[in-house]
Design a protein around this motif. Structure first.
Motif, PDB file in Angstrom:
ATOM      1  N   VAL A 103      -8.261  -4.021  -1.479  1.00  0.00           N
ATOM      2  CA  VAL A 103      -6.965  -4.521  -1.032  1.00  0.00           C
ATOM      3  C   VAL A 103      -5.877  -3.495  -1.342  1.00  0.00           C
ATOM      4  O   VAL A 103      -4.945  -3.292  -0.550  1.00  0.00           O
ATOM      5  N   ASN A 104      -5.987  -2.826  -2.486  1.00  0.00           N
ATOM      6  CA  ASN A 104      -5.040  -1.772  -2.840  1.00  0.00           C
ATOM      7  C   ASN A 104      -5.038  -0.670  -1.778  1.00  0.00           C
ATOM      8  O   ASN A 104      -3.986  -0.202  -1.336  1.00  0.00           O
ATOM      9  N   LEU A 161       2.301  -4.906  -2.374  1.00  0.00           N
ATOM     10  CA  LEU A 161       1.210  -5.675  -2.968  1.00  0.00           C
ATOM     11  C   LEU A 161       1.613  -6.080  -4.376  1.00  0.00           C
ATOM     12  O   LEU A 161       2.112  -5.261  -5.153  1.00  0.00           O
ATOM     13  N   LEU A 162       1.436  -7.352  -4.713  1.00  0.00           N
ATOM     14  CA  LEU A 162       1.660  -7.854  -6.059  1.00  0.00           C
ATOM     15  C   LEU A 162       0.305  -8.039  -6.720  1.00  0.00           C
ATOM     16  O   LEU A 162      -0.414  -8.997  -6.427  1.00  0.00           O
ATOM     17  N   GLU A 163      -0.073  -7.115  -7.598  1.00  0.00           N
ATOM     18  CA  GLU A 163      -1.351  -7.165  -8.308  1.00  0.00           C
ATOM     19  C   GLU A 163      -1.163  -7.948  -9.601  1.00  0.00           C
ATOM     20  O   GLU A 163      -0.124  -7.848 -10.264  1.00  0.00           O
ATOM     21  N   CYS A 169      -0.151   3.026  -7.674  1.00  0.00           N
ATOM     22  CA  CYS A 169      -1.013   2.004  -7.078  1.00  0.00           C
ATOM     23  C   CYS A 169      -2.021   1.522  -8.129  1.00  0.00           C
ATOM     24  O   CYS A 169      -2.010   1.974  -9.277  1.00  0.00           O
ATOM     25  N   PHE A 170      -2.883   0.625  -7.733  1.00  0.00           N
ATOM     26  CA  PHE A 170      -3.845   0.040  -8.685  1.00  0.00           C
ATOM     27  C   PHE A 170      -4.754   1.098  -9.295  1.00  0.00           C
ATOM     28  O   PHE A 170      -5.133   1.012 -10.457  1.00  0.00           O
ATOM     29  N   ASP A 171      -5.105   2.129  -8.510  1.00  0.00           N
ATOM     30  CA  ASP A 171      -6.042   3.143  -8.982  1.00  0.00           C
ATOM     31  C   ASP A 171      -5.362   4.341  -9.636  1.00  0.00           C
ATOM     32  O   ASP A 171      -6.037   5.309  -9.986  1.00  0.00           O
ATOM     33  N   PRO A 191      -6.982   9.211  -6.720  1.00  0.00           N
ATOM     34  CA  PRO A 191      -7.761   9.406  -5.486  1.00  0.00           C
ATOM     35  C   PRO A 191      -7.291   8.530  -4.329  1.00  0.00           C
ATOM     36  O   PRO A 191      -7.675   8.745  -3.191  1.00  0.00           O
ATOM     37  N   VAL A 192      -6.477   7.513  -4.616  1.00  0.00           N
ATOM     38  CA  VAL A 192      -6.000   6.622  -3.558  1.00  0.00           C
ATOM     39  C   VAL A 192      -4.538   6.907  -3.210  1.00  0.00           C
ATOM     40  O   VAL A 192      -4.189   7.124  -2.064  1.00  0.00           O
TER      41      VAL A 192
END
Length: 624
Positions: A129-130, A140-142, A162-164, A438-439
């Motif tokens: 999703v990220n 995006l709300l993680e 981001c998440f990653d 990496p993202v």
């Protein structure tokens, strides 16, 4: 309505009308997701879509308050929507499915939403999703919780981490030799009982999966041979189960906890630095086979070894009866008391002979079921923080306008953040994207729109030419199908170059990675570009449309140059290019030269090594 007037007081009439026109997506309908659904309704979102793959389990009911006992085995998403209808004033759309299914949830489906809320419980789906949010540039709300701990993280693609961008803890795995030969912790015995023994005896589909293993975790040939022999012998024990030979349960116990342990003890090298296991007393097995038990003891109390063996006999008889009644493939389920008791008693008997503390069935249920401690109030707090933060992300607070994305805050509970002992929540501001991510850092992203005709007729060579022209790539670039890490073309592989995109198995939902393999004499490379293929209905000029994405160049420092040269280059003295992104340096060698970490290796070398090692991570070639 009174609640609407309260929201109007906070955001104003104009922003409330805008809120009523917004669509949001909630991914996950569990502990956090069900709270998010309630909060988004009360907040006033006009349209709310919620996705979940799972059905409701008994263990969900203590913290997921939209579900009742009658809802067990029902889909979470549709059941949650039914439960909130009595106070709902939004359009609700539930889905039961895997969010990573590109057929059910194509990119165009994601693109309809103004904001996405994650209420997931697994790393793979969160990362997916990220990455989707990065492709479509939607906020995006993680969020996540574990016991009293929790966090929320707004993610604004291209502008914030981001998440990653930060490392995530990966699930713990154990070598085969530890599980099968030298356990030292209760979890080793539980994994042995659940993933190996139970499947070998009661699940026909997975009973032979262990035979093809090559990752033994040891080079001791004697030990590997013993593990293989043990697996073959368990096939014979399965015949006991299939024949409903209840009188031979004693043979199963003797085989597992006496004969197999005797063979282990003969491998002297295993016990030079370890405590030797002790054979299970055969008299305990004989006595337990004659014992009669009509009821199960308390699952939260600790049973002695004699009771463990008695319960093993009783539960194995029950499972035999289920096999005899037609259940040839019984799967472990933490809420299936028969399978839970078998795993618990087998694990505890093994723990006993390896001098490892035994656990209660209740404790083993948490470990074997991968249950992360969850507290309803933590879920509610985190979901509330997530929906409130969404107001700032969407710039709906007139008294607190969001001028820059990095002015937004994430939030951690005090224990999770380790920043403060005097307050429950800490809320640092967001950081910009990590250039090594990496993202969100190493790769530019966009979406290729293409017709079905274009997919069938446009050759890979034409696509490569278009990419070179639009994004100023050099002649030597590599093309990788990042969906399955398949090399499509590079400077010394052109077998597929004249085939159409559909002929090289590219389709709607495929992701292609383009990387500069040439660079300049000054070690400047065009940044890698990852493009999502979206097949659309209708017409396009030339049947294809490339995204308007800025692809900058990256200065990749050369290894083993003088430290002063690196300092000058970092300060911009040796590179004169406005579009160049300078990479950070970190590790200094004993000679004073600055060494570049492996992930920042020059792309042409990285690709050559990657083709040799076959190691691709997250659509980028990473080196071990």
């Amino acid at each position: 309505m009174a609640r609407e007037s309260n929201i109007v007081k906070i955001v104003g009439k104009e922003n409330f009308q805008r809120l009523r026109s917004l669509k949001c997506l909630i991914v996950g309908a569990g502990g956090i997701g069900s709270e998010l659904l309630k909060d988004c309704i009360l907040m006033g979102f006009g349209e709310i879509h919620i996705v979940d793959l799972d059905t409701i389990d008994l263990s969900n009911l203590n913290r997921q308050f939209l579900f009742r006992h009658r809802d067990i085995k029902q889909p979470k998403s549709t059941t949650a929507v039914k439960a909130v209808q009595h106070f709902n004033n939004s359009k609700l759309v539930p889905y039961q499915g895997n969010i990573m299914d590109t057929v059910q949830f194509p990119l165009s489906w994601f693109d309809q939403f103004d904001i996405i809320f994650n209420g997931l419980d697994n790393l793979a789906a969160r990362r997916y999703v990220n990455k989707i949010a990065q492709f479509i540039s939607k906020p995006l709300l993680e969020s996540g919780t574990s016991g009293f701990d929790g966090y929320i993280q707004p993610i604004i693609p291209g502008e914030t981490e981001c998440f990653d961008c930060t490392k995530k803890e990966t699930p713990k795995t154990f070598p085969v030799c530890t599980i099968r030969s030298t356990p030292s912790q209760p979890v080793h015995c539980i994994v042995w009982a659940k993933n190996f023994l139970f499947n070998q005896l009661f699940n026909e589909e997975t009973s032979s999966a262990d035979e093809t293993s090559t990752d033994w975790g040891t080079e001791n040939k004697e030990e590997i041979d013993r593990i293989r022999q043990e697996t073959n012998e368990l096939h014979e024990l399965r015949q006991i189960i299939l024949s409903k030979g209840e009188e031979r349960i004693k043979d199963i116990l003797t085989k597992l906890f006496v004969k197999d342990i005797e063979k282990l003890l003969r491998i002297d090298n295993l016990w030079k630095t370890r405590t030797k296991p002790t054979l299970l007393d055969q008299s305990l097995i004989d006595d337990a086979s004659q014992a009669v038990t009509n009821e199960t003891q308390s699952l939260s109390s600790m049973w002695d070894i004699k009771e463990q063996i008695i319960q093993f006999f009783a539960i194995t008889k029950k499972l035999m009866q289920r096999v005899h009644n037609g259940e040839t493939n019984i799967e472990f389920d933490k809420d299936d008391e028969d399978t839970l008791l078998f795993v618990a008693t087998a694990a505890n008997i093994r723990s006993h002979i390896f001098n490892i503390p035994m656990k209660t069935v209740f404790d083993i249920k948490q470990i074997a079921g991968n249950i992360i401690p969850a507290i309803a109030t933590t879920n509610a707090i985190i979901a509330g923080l997530s929906t409130l933060t969404a107001l700032r992300v969407l710039n709906l607070l007139p008294y607190e306008p969001t001028k820059r994305s990095t002015d937004l805050n994430m939030a951690f509970t005090a224990k999770a953040s380790n920043l403060s002992k005097d307050r429950y929540i800490t809320n640092p501001r967001l950081a910009p994207p990590n250039p090594s991510c990496p993202v969100g850092g190493k790769v530019c992203r966009g979406v290729i729109k293409i017709t079905q005709k274009g997919l069938n007729e446009i050759r890979l060579s034409k696509l490569v030419k278009l990419i070179r022209q639009k994004y100023q790539y050099p002649e030597e670039i590599s093309v990788i199908d990042a969906s399955n890490q398949r090399l499509l073309a590079d400077f010394d592989f052109d077998d597929l170059i004249e085939r159409s995109l559909s002929q090289v198995n590219l389709h709607d939902g495929s992701v292609i990675l383009f990387s500069d393999e040439e660079g300049t004499a000054e070690a400047i490379y065009r940044k890698s570009l990852e493009l999502y293929i979206e097949v659309i209905d209708g017409s396009l000029k030339d049947e294809i449309q490339l995204p308007d994405v800025e692809v900058p160049t990256v200065a990749v420092p050369v290894q083993n140059t003088a430290h002063t040269d690196h300092v000058e280059e970092k300060q911009g003295k040796s590179v004169n290019n406005e579009n160049v992104i300078e990479l950070d340096f970190d590790e200094k060698s004993e000679t004073g030269a600055v060494k570049r970490p492996a992930p920042e290796e020059a792309p042409e070398n990285a690709l050559k090594r990657a083709r040799k090692d076959k190691e691709y991570v997250d659509g980028l070639i990473e080196l071990d």
